[in-house]
Motif scaffolding. Structure first.
Motif, PDB file in Angstrom:
ATOM      1  N   GLU A 178      -2.470   5.824  -0.784  1.00  0.00           N
ATOM      2  CA  GLU A 178      -3.728   4.925  -0.587  1.00  0.00           C
ATOM      3  C   GLU A 178      -3.722   4.760   1.060  1.00  0.00           C
ATOM      4  O   GLU A 178      -5.009   4.848   1.418  1.00  0.00           O
ATOM      5  CB  GLU A 178      -3.509   3.521  -1.006  1.00  0.00           C
ATOM      6  CG  GLU A 178      -4.476   2.619  -0.774  1.00  0.00           C
ATOM      7  CD  GLU A 178      -4.331   1.363  -1.679  1.00  0.00           C
ATOM      8  OE1 GLU A 178      -5.468   0.461  -1.564  1.00  0.00           O
ATOM      9  OE2 GLU A 178      -3.656   1.105  -2.524  1.00  0.00           O
ATOM     10  N   THR A 179      -2.550   4.919   1.765  1.00  0.00           N
ATOM     11  CA  THR A 179      -2.610   4.847   3.292  1.00  0.00           C
ATOM     12  C   THR A 179      -3.335   6.104   3.664  1.00  0.00           C
ATOM     13  O   THR A 179      -4.238   6.220   4.588  1.00  0.00           O
ATOM     14  CB  THR A 179      -1.148   4.774   3.656  1.00  0.00           C
ATOM     15  OG1 THR A 179      -0.732   3.749   3.399  1.00  0.00           O
ATOM     16  CG2 THR A 179      -1.253   4.785   5.405  1.00  0.00           C
ATOM     17  N   THR A 180      -3.109   7.219   3.035  1.00  0.00           N
ATOM     18  CA  THR A 180      -3.660   8.382   3.318  1.00  0.00           C
ATOM     19  C   THR A 180      -5.106   8.519   3.070  1.00  0.00           C
ATOM     20  O   THR A 180      -5.958   9.177   4.078  1.00  0.00           O
ATOM     21  CB  THR A 180      -2.776   9.557   2.716  1.00  0.00           C
ATOM     22  OG1 THR A 180      -1.479   9.758   2.863  1.00  0.00           O
ATOM     23  CG2 THR A 180      -3.367  11.071   3.012  1.00  0.00           C
TER      24      THR A 180
ATOM     25  N   LEU B 181       1.743   5.456  -0.079  1.00  0.00           N
ATOM     26  CA  LEU B 181       1.454   6.660   0.898  1.00  0.00           C
ATOM     27  C   LEU B 181       0.143   7.304   0.307  1.00  0.00           C
ATOM     28  O   LEU B 181      -0.826   7.535   1.350  1.00  0.00           O
ATOM     29  CB  LEU B 181       2.572   7.618   0.771  1.00  0.00           C
ATOM     30  CG  LEU B 181       2.333   8.887   1.393  1.00  0.00           C
ATOM     31  CD1 LEU B 181       2.277   8.725   3.219  1.00  0.00           C
ATOM     32  CD2 LEU B 181       3.447   9.954   1.363  1.00  0.00           C
TER      33      LEU B 181
ATOM     34  N   GLU C 200      -7.253   6.005   3.040  1.00  0.00           N
ATOM     35  CA  GLU C 200      -7.861   5.171   4.170  1.00  0.00           C
ATOM     36  C   GLU C 200      -8.052   6.130   5.292  1.00  0.00           C
ATOM     37  O   GLU C 200      -9.274   5.916   5.789  1.00  0.00           O
ATOM     38  CB  GLU C 200      -6.786   4.199   4.709  1.00  0.00           C
ATOM     39  CG  GLU C 200      -6.522   2.923   3.648  1.00  0.00           C
ATOM     40  CD  GLU C 200      -7.347   1.797   3.749  1.00  0.00           C
ATOM     41  OE1 GLU C 200      -8.358   1.720   4.492  1.00  0.00           O
ATOM     42  OE2 GLU C 200      -7.206   0.954   2.899  1.00  0.00           O
ATOM     43  N   LYS C 201      -7.303   6.766   5.803  1.00  0.00           N
ATOM     44  CA  LYS C 201      -7.832   7.689   6.886  1.00  0.00           C
ATOM     45  C   LYS C 201      -8.856   8.738   6.607  1.00  0.00           C
ATOM     46  O   LYS C 201      -9.425   8.976   7.541  1.00  0.00           O
ATOM     47  CB  LYS C 201      -6.228   8.479   7.478  1.00  0.00           C
ATOM     48  CG  LYS C 201      -5.229   7.528   8.103  1.00  0.00           C
ATOM     49  CD  LYS C 201      -3.848   8.438   8.176  1.00  0.00           C
ATOM     50  CE  LYS C 201      -2.818   7.359   8.749  1.00  0.00           C
ATOM     51  NZ  LYS C 201      -1.584   8.017   9.107  1.00  0.00           N
TER      52      LYS C 201
ATOM     53  N   MET D 291       0.566  -1.166   0.074  1.00  0.00           N
ATOM     54  CA  MET D 291       0.017  -0.045   0.144  1.00  0.00           C
ATOM     55  C   MET D 291       0.903   1.260   0.195  1.00  0.00           C
ATOM     56  O   MET D 291       1.702   1.344   0.715  1.00  0.00           O
ATOM     57  CB  MET D 291      -0.793   0.022   1.262  1.00  0.00           C
ATOM     58  CG  MET D 291      -2.024   1.017   1.164  1.00  0.00           C
ATOM     59  SD  MET D 291      -3.117   1.169   2.699  1.00  0.00           S
ATOM     60  CE  MET D 291      -4.027  -0.597   2.524  1.00  0.00           C
TER      61      MET D 291
END
Length: 202
Positions: free
Chosen positions: A5-7, A3, A9-10, A1
């Motif tokens: 996609e991680t962001t 950066l 998610e949040k 994943m």
């Protein structure tokens, strides 16, 4: 994943942030629609360019309307307080356009020829990015069972990419290295945008 996609998610987990993301993407699509309309020749306008301008405007409307699925009272307009990374989001397309024009000027293009080439190349780079961005966004939306979806935009962006590839073939048979250079310019701006999103979420 990655950066981005991680962001995402949040962001998707928080309705207030999610509404700002939708509003931000709507703004960017709207800037694109206005830029295409400004680029249009007063007489010689192709069906493809008209279609593209109309669809970008529709995307802006569609994304804005999706906010209502989260809360109808969120993000009434494009004021900075209702956007994520407002400076990067506002400047992204303008900077890309300016940088690509400078690049083309360095290759000897000027006037309308430069504008036409910039339109095709900038739009191609944006469509390559949109193809990836909306695909990742939809994956996150599906994972979180969100009421929001961008599936119709994904289908239209794929069609745009095909059209721009055809226009690039007509523009220059050896377009790939030029398009690669433009995509590198776009990627630098995209990374700045992601950095702005990360800072907002943090």
């Amino acid at each position: 994943m990655n950066l981005f996609e991680t962001t995402l998610e949040k962001i998707v987990e928080n309705d207030a942030l999610h509404a700002k993301l939708l509003n931000t993407l709507s703004l960017m699509e709207n800037v694109g629609a206005r830029k295409i309309s400004k680029y249009e020749h007063p007489v010689h306008v192709s069906l493809t360019v008209l279609k593209h301008a109309a669809e970008e405007a529709r995307h802006a409307f569609y994304l804005k309307k999706q906010i209502g699925k989260l809360d109808e009272n969120l993000c009434p307009d494009y004021s900075a307080e209702y956007l994520l990374a407002p400076i990067q989001s506002h400047q992204y397309l303008h900077q890309l356009d300016a940088k690509v024009c400078r690049y083309l000027y360095g290759r000897g293009l000027t006037g309308r020829a430069m504008q036409d080439a910039a339109y095709i190349l900038v739009t191609y780079a944006i469509e390559v990015r949109a193809d990836d961005l909306y695909d990742i966004y939809q994956r996150v939306l599906t994972k979180h069972n969100s009421k929001v979806n961008v599936k119709s935009i994904i289908l239209e962006e794929a069609g745009h990419l095909e059209e721009m590839t055809r226009m690039l073939n007509e523009f220059d048979a050896n377009w790939k290295p030029i398009a690669d250079d433009v995509c590198k310019i776009e990627d630098e701006l995209h990374q700045q945008w992601i950095k702005g999103l990360v800072e907002e979420v943090a």
